[in-house]
Design a protein around this motif. Structure first.
Motif, mmCIF file in Angstrom:
data_model
loop_
_atom_site.group_PDB
_atom_site.id
_atom_site.type_symbol
_atom_site.label_atom_id
_atom_site.label_comp_id
_atom_site.label_asym_id
_atom_site.label_seq_id
_atom_site.Cartn_x
_atom_site.Cartn_y
_atom_site.Cartn_z
ATOM 1 N N TYR A 33 0.887 -1.169 0.000
ATOM 2 C CA TYR A 33 0.000 0.000 0.000
ATOM 3 C C TYR A 33 0.924 1.218 0.000
ATOM 4 N N PRO A 34 1.115 1.901 -1.131
ATOM 5 C CA PRO A 34 2.138 2.967 -1.186
ATOM 6 C C PRO A 34 1.936 4.064 -0.130
ATOM 7 N N GLU A 35 0.683 4.432 0.150
ATOM 8 C CA GLU A 35 0.437 5.476 1.163
ATOM 9 C C GLU A 35 -0.219 4.871 2.407
ATOM 10 N N ARG A 94 -5.120 5.251 2.814
ATOM 11 C CA ARG A 94 -5.095 6.269 1.748
ATOM 12 C C ARG A 94 -4.722 5.731 0.384
ATOM 13 N N SER A 95 -4.496 4.422 0.285
ATOM 14 C CA SER A 95 -4.187 3.857 -1.032
ATOM 15 C C SER A 95 -4.586 2.394 -1.088
ATOM 16 N N THR A 133 7.992 1.579 3.171
ATOM 17 C CA THR A 133 7.765 2.829 3.917
ATOM 18 C C THR A 133 9.094 3.474 4.322
ATOM 19 N N LYS A 186 11.290 4.900 1.446
ATOM 20 C CA LYS A 186 10.793 6.211 1.043
ATOM 21 C C LYS A 186 11.155 7.269 2.086
ATOM 22 N N PRO A 222 1.940 3.906 8.163
ATOM 23 C CA PRO A 222 3.139 4.693 7.839
ATOM 24 C C PRO A 222 3.491 5.678 8.951
ATOM 25 N N SER A 223 2.482 6.237 9.648
ATOM 26 C CA SER A 223 2.814 7.261 10.645
ATOM 27 C C SER A 223 3.609 6.667 11.805
ATOM 28 N N GLN A 260 6.072 14.684 6.376
ATOM 29 C CA GLN A 260 6.306 13.688 5.334
ATOM 30 C C GLN A 260 5.001 13.133 4.775
ATOM 31 N N LEU A 261 4.012 12.925 5.657
ATOM 32 C CA LEU A 261 2.749 12.327 5.215
ATOM 33 C C LEU A 261 1.700 13.381 4.873
ATOM 34 N N ASN A 262 2.060 14.645 5.144
ATOM 35 C CA ASN A 262 1.156 15.745 4.848
ATOM 36 C C ASN A 262 -0.180 15.616 5.577
#
Ligand SMILES: [Zn+2]
Length: 465
Positions: free
Chosen positions: A196-198, A202-203, A258, A261, A317-318, A356-358
């Motif tokens: 899951y890229p994001e 979110r993806s 993750t 990136k 990711p967070s 980074q994750l906006n």
């Protein structure tokens, strides 16, 4: 000087004895003009030894953070931080044990001696069943007016909580026992993988490229090593890494993606990244599903989550990025994980992750109940500080987030990087905020300064300006 300050924020060189600990401390800052003193201080430190440096290059600047050593053995709670530009040394901060006579080196500190073996035996006896010893190392520590030889023992309490015990190397009495870390040439290969890229919130699942992989029995590169506590690692051969999200190998691939990136983001946006290799373990506590994630000394451990309070921790990711920011910040500042320095450390981890994750939201994937998540909005006030590690970190991180909204991310990150260059393990809320305010003012034009003051005022930050 282009900015207005009523009084210098840091008074050049100062020394203080921190009472019982007998450590000598001083800091020379670029905000005073006592250059002559700086050279003298540097001379006074000459007789002491320090560890090999962890140098970080930031443009034309170099920043080194070391700790004091005696016979190559570290002295706990000491540091020396020096920042240099092509004009020479312009920042120096230290805390050392200023001895007159060298302390005696106990024979048990020498490997392959009988007393070393006996020490190991005593350390094992100190470790209750269920706790897992990770490593132990000799050190010196200022204790009761002199320098005591000690053993620093890192262990997992009940197999999952990272703690550090310091025991006297002679009497083996425990001097402290504290939680550590933060909760929460081969050919290189490129392989196709499904992730899951994001993140899964979110993806959707997509095919991506994993780069810089080294072939071997588990996922690794020159910056990362990923293992699972279940023992089921992901071997890297010439096969694509396409696993079902329910497969226990999937989280290892997701974590690698993750962090691959994140590593590029740190290099591009901060100018440096974590030192050496970051070791990540998924499925911590296997076969149980543990609600925990932490960083300590270039190691990240991620539980899976019990499915109630936390779920799929490695896919969030967070959380994964937050833990890796600790490694990046650690390299430059050596900030602690408890107390005010610990809250600053947590604030940096959250804020840099949020950039980074906006998004100001932490734990969207792993924490099902919204009320349990941290968010960098709304803006907290300085008066909200109450001694709680994460409560207080939000006072700092929500301020930075609010500032990002008004000044833009690039400006805030730039000030933050410059501030971190001058941040040491001894900083607290007051000294950190003073350094940040000072540095930021130097970077801003008058229009931006007005916006900066507005945010400072909204957050009730103390300023002597
Ligand atoms: Zn943390």
């Amino acid at each position: 000087m282009k900015f207005l300050i009523a009084a210098p924020l840091l008074l050049g060189f100062l020394t203080a004895c921190t009472g019982q600990e007998n450590l000598t401390r001083g800091e020379w800052s670029p905000y005073s003009s006592a250059t002559a003193d700086l050279e003298k201080v540097s001379q006074n430190l000459k007789p002491y030894q320090f560890s090999t440096s962890q140098r970080v290059y930031l443009g034309t600047e170099t920043s080194t953070l070391k700790n004091q050593t005696i016979y190559n053995i570290p002295v706990l709670n000491t540091w020396i931080k020096e920042n240099k530009s092509n004009q020479g040394l312009h920042f120096l901060s230290y805390q050392i044990y200023a001895y007159e006579d060298l302390p005696e080196l106990p024979s048990s500190f020498f490997k392959n001696t009988e007393s070393y073996a006996m020490s190991l035996e005593s350390i094992r006896k100190l470790t209750p069943q269920g706790d897992k010893l990770l490593d132990h190392a000799p050190a010196f520590m200022a204790y009761k007016g002199s320098l005591a030889p000690v053993w620093v023992i890192n262990y997992l309490k009940d197999g999952i909580h990272l703690r550090q015990k310091i025991v006297h190397a002679k009497g083996f009495h425990v001097l402290s026992d504290e939680p550590m870390g933060s909760s929460f040439q081969k050919s290189l290969m490129r392989l196709q993988a499904t992730v899951y890229p994001e993140g899964p919130k979110r993806s959707g699942l997509e095919q991506v490229q994993l780069s810089n992989l080294q072939s071997g029995p588990f996922i690794s590169s020159r910056k990362l090593r990923i293992h699972s506590a279940s023992g089921k690692d992901v071997p890297i051969q010439n096969e694509p890494l396409n696993f079902d999200p329910e497969d226990e190998k999937f989280p290892q691939v997701q974590v690698y993606y993750t962090l691959q990136k994140a590593n590029s983001w740190f290099e591009q946006n901060l100018g440096w990244t974590w030192a050496g290799i970051l070791e990540v373990q998924t499925q911590m506590g296997y076969p149980e599903n543990i609600n925990s994630a932490f960083y300590y000394r270039n190691r990240i451990r991620l539980g899976q989550g019990d499915g109630v309070r936390f779920k799929n921790i490695p896919l969030d990711p967070s959380i994964v990025i937050h833990e890796s920011v600790h490694a990046v910040v650690d390299r430059l500042t050596g900030l602690p994980f408890q107390g005010e320095g610990g809250s600053i450390n947590e604030a940096l981890a959250d804020f840099i992750t949020a950039c980074q994750l906006n998004t100001p939201l932490m734990g969207e994937v792993a924490i099902p109940h919204e009320e349990n998540r941290r968010s960098l909005t709304p803006l907290r006030k300085w008066s909200d500080l109450n001694g709680g590690l994460y409560n207080d970190s939000l006072v700092i991180s929500s301020f930075l987030w609010s500032l990002r909204e008004t000044l833009g991310e690039e400006k805030v990150l730039q000030s933050l990087v410059r501030t971190l260059r001058d941040t040491t393990p001894g900083d607290n809320f007051k000294s950190f905020s003073e350094k940040f305010i000072h540095t930021t003012l130097m970077e801003l034009n008058s229009e931006e300064r007005a916006l900066f003051f507005k945010t400072l005022k909204q957050a009730h930050w103390p300023t002597d300006l």
